[in-house]
Scaffold this motif. Structure first.
Motif, PDB file in Angstrom:
ATOM      1  N   ASP A 183      34.985  14.411 -19.679  1.00  0.00           N
ATOM      2  CA  ASP A 183      35.690  13.548 -18.732  1.00  0.00           C
ATOM      3  C   ASP A 183      35.133  12.128 -18.769  1.00  0.00           C
ATOM      4  OD1 ASP A 183      33.230  14.150 -17.745  1.00  0.00           O
ATOM      5  OD2 ASP A 183      33.911  14.837 -15.765  1.00  0.00           O
ATOM      6  N   GLY A 184      34.653  11.724 -19.949  1.00  0.00           N
ATOM      7  CA  GLY A 184      34.097  10.389 -20.106  1.00  0.00           C
ATOM      8  C   GLY A 184      35.168   9.338 -20.339  1.00  0.00           C
ATOM      9  N   PRO A 185      34.755   8.138 -20.755  1.00  0.00           N
ATOM     10  CA  PRO A 185      35.714   7.040 -20.941  1.00  0.00           C
ATOM     11  C   PRO A 185      36.557   7.154 -22.200  1.00  0.00           C
ATOM     12  CG  PRO A 185      33.508   6.348 -21.547  1.00  0.00           C
ATOM     13  CD  PRO A 185      33.365   7.721 -20.990  1.00  0.00           C
ATOM     14  N   GLY A 186      36.235   8.093 -23.112  1.00  0.00           N
ATOM     15  CA  GLY A 186      36.972   8.205 -24.359  1.00  0.00           C
ATOM     16  C   GLY A 186      36.471   7.214 -25.390  1.00  0.00           C
ATOM     17  N   VAL A 187      37.197   7.125 -26.504  1.00  0.00           N
ATOM     18  CA  VAL A 187      36.836   6.252 -27.621  1.00  0.00           C
ATOM     19  C   VAL A 187      38.052   5.405 -27.967  1.00  0.00           C
ATOM     20  CG1 VAL A 187      36.068   6.159 -30.032  1.00  0.00           C
ATOM     21  CG2 VAL A 187      35.174   7.927 -28.504  1.00  0.00           C
ATOM     22  N   PRO A 188      37.889   4.088 -28.160  1.00  0.00           N
ATOM     23  CA  PRO A 188      39.017   3.260 -28.594  1.00  0.00           C
ATOM     24  C   PRO A 188      39.629   3.813 -29.879  1.00  0.00           C
ATOM     25  CG  PRO A 188      37.175   1.876 -27.933  1.00  0.00           C
ATOM     26  CD  PRO A 188      36.659   3.288 -27.941  1.00  0.00           C
ATOM     27  N   GLU A 189      40.958   3.741 -29.963  1.00  0.00           N
ATOM     28  CA  GLU A 189      41.653   4.336 -31.106  1.00  0.00           C
ATOM     29  C   GLU A 189      41.154   3.783 -32.436  1.00  0.00           C
ATOM     30  OE1 GLU A 189      43.801   6.770 -31.177  1.00  0.00           O
ATOM     31  OE2 GLU A 189      43.851   7.056 -29.007  1.00  0.00           O
ATOM     32  N   GLN A 190      40.830   2.485 -32.481  1.00  0.00           N
ATOM     33  CA  GLN A 190      40.401   1.887 -33.744  1.00  0.00           C
ATOM     34  C   GLN A 190      38.990   2.307 -34.152  1.00  0.00           C
ATOM     35  OE1 GLN A 190      41.114   0.338 -30.976  1.00  0.00           O
ATOM     36  NE2 GLN A 190      39.597  -1.232 -30.446  1.00  0.00           N
ATOM     37  N   ARG A 191      38.263   3.002 -33.253  1.00  0.00           N
ATOM     38  CA  ARG A 191      36.899   3.418 -33.562  1.00  0.00           C
ATOM     39  C   ARG A 191      36.738   4.935 -33.631  1.00  0.00           C
ATOM     40  NH1 ARG A 191      32.691  -0.636 -30.414  1.00  0.00           N
ATOM     41  NH2 ARG A 191      33.460  -2.588 -31.351  1.00  0.00           N
ATOM     42  N   LEU A 192      37.836   5.671 -33.696  1.00  0.00           N
ATOM     43  CA  LEU A 192      37.753   7.128 -33.733  1.00  0.00           C
ATOM     44  C   LEU A 192      37.050   7.635 -34.983  1.00  0.00           C
ATOM     45  CD1 LEU A 192      41.225   8.258 -32.313  1.00  0.00           C
ATOM     46  CD2 LEU A 192      38.977   8.491 -31.238  1.00  0.00           C
ATOM     47  N   GLU A 193      37.157   6.917 -36.090  1.00  0.00           N
ATOM     48  CA  GLU A 193      36.467   7.310 -37.318  1.00  0.00           C
ATOM     49  C   GLU A 193      35.122   6.623 -37.449  1.00  0.00           C
ATOM     50  OE1 GLU A 193      37.080   9.576 -39.688  1.00  0.00           O
ATOM     51  OE2 GLU A 193      38.727  10.285 -38.447  1.00  0.00           O
ATOM     52  N   GLN A 194      34.976   5.457 -36.830  1.00  0.00           N
ATOM     53  CA  GLN A 194      33.735   4.703 -36.964  1.00  0.00           C
ATOM     54  C   GLN A 194      32.562   5.389 -36.279  1.00  0.00           C
ATOM     55  OE1 GLN A 194      34.156   0.695 -35.591  1.00  0.00           O
ATOM     56  NE2 GLN A 194      32.268  -0.035 -36.573  1.00  0.00           N
ATOM     57  N   VAL A 195      32.854   6.198 -35.230  1.00  0.00           N
ATOM     58  CA  VAL A 195      31.756   6.850 -34.504  1.00  0.00           C
ATOM     59  C   VAL A 195      31.043   7.896 -35.345  1.00  0.00           C
ATOM     60  CG1 VAL A 195      32.831   6.467 -32.249  1.00  0.00           C
ATOM     61  CG2 VAL A 195      33.364   8.544 -33.538  1.00  0.00           C
TER      62      VAL A 195
END
Length: 486
Positions: free
Chosen positions: A421-433
């Motif tokens: 239930d966190g803030p999520g990840v920006p769509e453009q960084r889904l692979e960068q993480v």
């Protein structure tokens, strides 16, 4: 009203099944095409023979008409009576005052060809102006003599032998020709063998047996050939799977099969040796790096402590901390993703229970909940899977207050969803993480390696780790590993 959805036909997954299916389709198409061509030629030949027989029959009718015309009027009935008393001829002949009305059978291509041939021959011999009718009549509708008697009402010696052919019930060709006003010559007959029934024959039973046996033998031979050639491929696939899962001792693939398959086996054995040598050298390299870097870093840290300038001491200490962090992160990444374990059955339910036990009530405040269970053990590396799933759970609790685990155990794959239930990840960084040392928030603890290590472990098991933002907030991390090694 129920809506029916079209389902795509299931195609065999194995090479043997697909080869047999494709061969069967090719055989059926080829046999169907050849049978259609052969049958059309056979029917054309039969039709030509039928027309020839019909013309011969018409010439015989013409001879009967000519003979009857040559007799005086008073002799004609006497001759017909004498013919009937002697057992009749191939024709049933009578003289009537008018043409008899009978229901004609529906015309087919063969019946139409016969009627046209008989009509043409008779008109060429008797003249185009002659009044005649030619039709096919069923034995039940056949009428004879002026009284319109049926075939069953006559003595058997008069017409039954000429117009019946038990157990077949063939149509009767009835020709009525006007000899003179008030006198009609009636001629009824069957067509000669083998055209008596006028039915178009389908494929002979012998031809069907030939198609079935030839198809069966061809499928059997192709099945044996494909099975023979696919055995080396199965051995190669099993060895490649063991190699991808990190087995330390992968036996060389036995060379066999065709030349192309044998070449693939030799190439795989060469690749196996090179990969094994590379992994050994890499392990030795990182061990050397760990030893060589820790010693100078420790020595530099001791020397920094001797500096009198506190500001300079703080700067050097910060640089050394960062350097040590990078070294530890790199070594941990290699250590966590290159786990030398044997593949064995893993109880995934027990593994997850051990991972989430610290977060359950009463001490963990119920921060982790689980839905679903694994139906059977999974073949993999226990410690690696534990570290992979543990990293996913820790990552969810690091960015959110709660984590919800959803287990989906299918026939061909095990899937674990970890929702937070966190803030999520920006769509453009889904692979960068997934990249090493990448963190969304600079103040978060750790090396930024958790998701990358989890994905590398999933890849070593032939699976994948993917991210998806959840509507309403939160992140869903999905671990999917195939059960091909079960």
């Amino acid at each position: 009203m129920a809506i029916k959805y079209w389902r795509r036909p299931r195609v065999p997954r194995s090479l043997l099944g697909r080869m047999l299916l494709l061969t069967l389709i090719a055989i059926l198409l080829a046999q169907t095409l050849s049978s259609v061509i052969w049958l059309s030629q056979l029917r054309a030949t039969q039709l030509q023979g039928l027309v020839t027989s019909a013309r011969s029959l018409a010439h015989s009718m013409n001879a009967t008409v000519t003979y009857m015309k040559s007799l005086p009027l008073a002799y004609r009935p006497l001759v017909l009576d004498q013919m009937r008393s002697m057992g009749g001829t191939r024709f049933v002949v009578s003289l009537n005052e008018r043409p008899l009305d009978m229901r004609a059978l529906p015309l087919t291509q063969r019946k139409q060809a016969v009627l046209e041939a008989v009509d043409q021959v008779l008109r060429q011999s008797l003249g185009p102006a002659v009044d005649l009718s030619v039709k096919f009549v069923s034995p039940q509708d056949l009428r004879i003599f002026n009284a319109g008697l049926t075939l069953d009402e006559l003595p058997r010696s008069w017409a039954h032998f000429a117009l019946t052919l038990e157990p077949v019930n063939p149509p009767v060709l009835v020709t009525q020709i006007q000899m003179s006003p008030g006198e009609w010559l009636y001629i009824a007959s069957l067509l000669p063998q083998p055209y008596t029934s006028l039915e178009e024959e389908g494929l002979p039973a012998m031809q069907l047996w030939f198609i079935a046996l030839s198809s069966g033998f061809l499928l059997l031979s192709i099945g044996v050939l494909v099975h023979w050639q696919s055995r080396p491929l199965k051995r190669l696939a099993r060895a490649a799977r063991d190699l991808s899962l990190g087995e330390e001792q992968v036996e060389p693939v036995e060379i066999g099969g065709g030349s192309e398959v044998a070449e693939v086996g030799r190439a795989f054995n060469t690749m196996r040796v090179r990969i094994s040598r590379y992994l050994t050298e890499r392990s030795q390299l990182f061990s050397a790096i760990s030893h060589d870097l820790r010693t100078p870093i420790t020595r530099l840290r001791l020397r920094v402590e001797l500096l009198e300038d506190e500001a300079l001491q703080h700067k050097f200490g910060r640089d050394l901390d960062e350097l040590e962090l990078l070294v530890k992160g790199a070594l941990q990444c290699v250590k966590d993703t290159d786990i030398h374990e044997n593949i064995e059955p893993v109880n995934l339910n027990l593994l997850l229970e051990c991972l989430i036990e610290p977060y359950l009530l009463p001490h963990g405040n119920g921060r982790v909940t689980v839905t679903g269970r694994a139906s059977r053990p999974f073949s993999g590396k226990p410690l690696a899977l534990r570290r992979c799933m543990g990293n996913l759970i820790d990552n969810a609790l690091k960015y959110g207050k709660h984590a919800h685990l959803v287990i989906e155990d299918h026939a061909h794959a095990f899937v674990l969803h970890v929702d937070d239930d966190g803030p999520g990840v920006p769509e453009q960084r889904l692979e960068q993480v997934f990249e090493p040392h990448f963190r969304l928030s600079g103040h978060q603890q750790g090396y930024g390696l958790g998701l990358g290590i989890a994905r590398n472990i999933a890849h070593s098991h032939g699976g994948e780790v993917s991210l998806q933002n959840v509507r309403g907030g939160g992140l869903r991390v999905t671990l999917s590993v195939p059960r091909t090694a079960d």
